[in-house]
Enzyme design. Structure first.
Site, PDB file in Angstrom:
ATOM      1  N   GLU A   1      -2.461  -2.922  -5.657  1.00 36.41           N
ATOM      2  CA  GLU A   1      -3.296  -1.790  -6.134  1.00 36.41           C
ATOM      3  C   GLU A   1      -2.345  -1.006  -6.653  1.00 36.41           C
ATOM      4  O   GLU A   1      -2.502  -0.343  -7.869  1.00 36.41           O
ATOM      5  CB  GLU A   1      -4.124  -1.403  -4.886  1.00 36.41           C
ATOM      6  CG  GLU A   1      -4.972  -0.081  -5.335  1.00 36.41           C
ATOM      7  CD  GLU A   1      -5.622   0.561  -3.982  1.00 36.41           C
ATOM      8  OE1 GLU A   1      -6.417  -0.399  -3.329  1.00 36.41           O
ATOM      9  OE2 GLU A   1      -5.101   1.452  -3.557  1.00 36.41           O
TER      10      GLU A   1
ATOM     11  N   GLY B   1       0.840  -1.183   0.028  1.00 34.46           N
ATOM     12  CA  GLY B   1       0.155   0.076   0.007  1.00 34.46           C
ATOM     13  C   GLY B   1       0.885   1.169  -0.140  1.00 34.46           C
ATOM     14  O   GLY B   1       2.089   1.021   0.279  1.00 34.46           O
TER      15      GLY B   1
ATOM     16  N   GLY C   1      -7.713  -0.021  -0.951  1.00 33.66           N
ATOM     17  CA  GLY C   1      -8.058  -1.240  -0.851  1.00 33.66           C
ATOM     18  C   GLY C   1      -7.399  -2.107   0.175  1.00 33.66           C
ATOM     19  O   GLY C   1      -7.318  -3.133   0.144  1.00 33.66           O
TER      20      GLY C   1
ATOM     21  N   GLY D   1       2.101   4.846   1.691  1.00 34.15           N
ATOM     22  CA  GLY D   1       2.019   5.296   2.930  1.00 34.15           C
ATOM     23  C   GLY D   1       3.367   5.679   3.348  1.00 34.15           C
ATOM     24  O   GLY D   1       4.446   5.216   2.846  1.00 34.15           O
TER      25      GLY D   1
END
Length: 457
Positions: free
Chosen positions: A266, A241, A365, A243
C-alpha cells in the site's frame, strides 16, 4: 474530425501527422481556460454537495477557499481520508459542514472525532466503491473531489505525484473535479495520471509543501529490525505498513544481506528507494508484476527521493483497489506483510487503530494484506510493536483489550509477533500456547501479571 498534429521530438525536430479527435491537441487552450483562483473554483461547490478529499490529496488553497464560503453554504458533507489540513471545519467547526473521516484518522481531525463532531467511516480500501458500483448507490454521493496534481505533460496528462490511492477512482465517479497544481510532483508509471479534460478547474498550489522526514524512531528498538531480518528470505515480496515500528526498518538493517526483494505494498517507507538504487530491491522473483516496485503511495523524505522516483520505470503506482485486493496479494508467492500494532491481547487479537473507543488512526489495508499474505504460497505476516509504552510502565501486550477497543486483525490470522524481546510464533497454536508465546516477548516487568491473568482465564 481529422486534424494535423505537430509533436516536437527530443532533438527539436517537429513531426506532423493527421489524427482523429482533439483530446491531445486542444488541451493547452482547455487548461488555460480552466485555470482560476481558488475562490472561483470553490464556487463550483453547491449546497448539499458531498466534497471528497482522498488520502494524499494536498489541497490547502481549495480547502481554505471552501471554508470561506461557510456562511453561504449548507448541508455540505466533507469526506476525507487521512486529513492533511483543517481550514476550520474540524475545529472550531461550522453548521454548514458535516465532517467524516474515511478509513484513516490523523491528528488534524482527532479532537473533533473525540468530541463527536466528526464520524468515522470504515470499509476495506480495495472495496471502497462496491456499494456505488454494484448496489446502485452508497452512503455518500460523490459530487466534488479535490486532488493535487502536477502541471500537464505534453499530452495533457497530470500526475498525482507520489501517491495515487483512490484519487482516480473518485474523479471518474464525481460530477466535478477540482485540482490544485504543484510543479514539483514527480511522474511514475501505473495509474498515476489524469487528463486535463477530466478536471473542471485548476488552482495554482504555489510551492510544493516541504518534504517531511519520518518522525524520530522512538519507541522503535533496533533489535526488532534484527528479528524481522531473521524471518525474511531472498526473493520475498514485501508489504510494509506505516507506523513508528515499521518506518525505521529499512535504515535499521531489517533487509541487510537479502537479495532480489520485491515490493507490492500500500505504502512505502524511508530507505526503500535506496535499496532499489543499490540493487537489493529488484522484483526479479516476483510472481506478479516482476521487476516492478508496486505501491499506491511512495515515500519521499528527501529531494533525492523525488528525483529518483521521477519517470523511473521501476515504479508503478496503482489504484488502492488493486494494491490491496486480497486476491492480487495472495497471487504473490513468498508475500510478507509487515505491520504495526498498538496493543495485542493474549489470544492474539491485534488492535492497531483505536485507544479504547477513541479512533487514533484506522485500519488502512492491514487486514487485507495479512489475509492475502496468509493465503499466498510461502506467505507470512509479521506484526511489530514495542513491548511497553510510557517508559516501560504500560504493557502493550495485554490480558484483555480495554473496553471499546477496535480489533483490526482477528486472532485467526495473526502469524508472527515481534517485540524488542523476540519473536512470538502464533499461527496454528492453541490459545494457551499463543498466550505463552506472547508473554515470552512481553516487557519483563509485566510478564508476572500476564501469567497471573493467564492462570485466571
Amino acid at each position: 474530425m481529422c486534424q494535423t498534429a505537430a509533436v516536437r521530438g527530443r532533438a527539436g525536430r517537429v513531426y506532423s501527422a493527421a489524427v482523429e479527435g482533439s483530446r491531445y491537441l486542444d488541451w493547452p487552450e482547455e487548461y488555460a481556460a480552466k485555470l482560476m483562483t481558488a475562490a472561483e473554483a470553490a464556487q463550483l461547490v453547491r449546497p448539499g454537495d458531498t466534497v471528497v478529499i482522498p488520502i494524499g490529496a494536498i489541497t490547502p488553497n481549495l480547502c481554505a477557499a471552501l471554508w470561506e464560503r461557510r456562511e453561504e453554504l449548507h448541508d455540505v458533507d466533507v469526506l476525507a481520508c487521512a486529513p492533511f489540513v483543517d481550514p476550520g471545519w474540524y475545529e472550531p467547526g461550522h453548521p454548514a459542514f458535516r465532517t467524516h473521516v474515511e478509513l484513516f484518522n490523523t491528528a488534524v481531525a482527532r479532537a473533533s472525532m473525540v468530541r463527536g463532531a466528526t464520524d468515522f467511516v470504515s470499509i476495506p480500501f480495495s472495496r471502497r466503491f462496491k456499494g456505488e458500483d454494484e448496489r446502485g448507490g452508497g452512503r455518500f454521493a460523490i459530487d466534488v473531489v479535490f486532488v493535487g496534481v502536477s502541471p500537464p505533460d505534453r499530452f495533457g496528462y497530470c500526475s498525482f505525484g507520489t501517491s495515487v490511492w483512490n484519487k482516480g477512482s473518485y474523479a471518474r465517479r464525481a460530477r466535478t473535479v477540482l485540482a490544485e497544481v504543484f510543479a514539483g510532483y514527480p511522474r511514475t508509471g501505473g495509474d498515476n495520471r489524469i487528463h486535463v479534460s477530466e478536471i473542471a478547474a485548476f488552482v495554482e498550489g504555489g510551492e510544493l509543501p516541504p518534504v517531511r522526514a519520518a518522525r524520530e524512531s522512538n519507541p522503535f528498538h533496533p533489535a526488532m529490525a534484527g528479528y524481522v531480518n531473521e524471518l525474511l528470505r531472498h526473493g520475498d515480496t514485501l508489504q510494509i505498513g506505516t507506523g513508528l515500528s515499521t518506518l525505521p526498518l529499512a535504515r535499521a538493517g531489517a533487509f541487510d544481506g537479502l537479495a532480489d526483494l520485491g515490493v507490492h505494498s500500500e505504502v512505502s517507507i524511508p530507505g526503500l528507494n535506496e535499496l532499489v538504487a543499490r540493487g537489493v530491491i529488484t522484483g526479479a522473483r516476483k510472481t506478479v508484476n516482476p521487476g516492478k516496485f508496486v505501491a499506491t503511495a511512495l515515500s519521499a523524505t528527501t529531494e533525492w527521493d523525488l528525483e529518483f522516483i521521477h519517470e523511473n520505470p521501476v515504479y508503478e503506482l496503482r489504484d488502492v483497489a488493486y494494491t490491496n485486493d486480497i486476491q492480487v496479494i495472495a497471487a504473490h508467492e513468498n508475500m510478507v506483510a509487515i505491520n504495526n500494532a498498538m496493543t495485542i491481547d493474549l489470544t492474539g487479537q491485534v488492535a492497531a487503530e483505536s485507544i479504547g473507543p477513541a479512533m487514533w488512526s484506522g485500519p488502512g489495508g492491514q487486514l487485507e494484506f495479512v489475509i492475502g499474505a496468509m493465503y499466498a504460497k510461502g506467505g507470512r505476516s509479521i506484526t511489530l510493536l514495542p513491548a511497553a509504552a510510557k517508559d516501560g510502565t504500560v504493557s502493550r501486550i495485554v490480558a484483555e483489550h480495554a473496553p471499546g477497543t477496535v480489533v483490526t486483525v482477528p486472532r485467526q490470522f495473526v502469524d508472527y509477533v515481534v517485540t524488542e524481546y523476540g519473536v512470538a510464533r502464533l499461527f496454528g497454536k492453541s490459545d494457551r500456547e499463543r498466550a505463552e508465546e506472547l508473554i515470552a516477548v512481553a516487557h519483563p516487568d509485566h510478564r508476572s501479571e500476564l501469567r497471573r491473568a493467564l492462570r485466571r482465564s
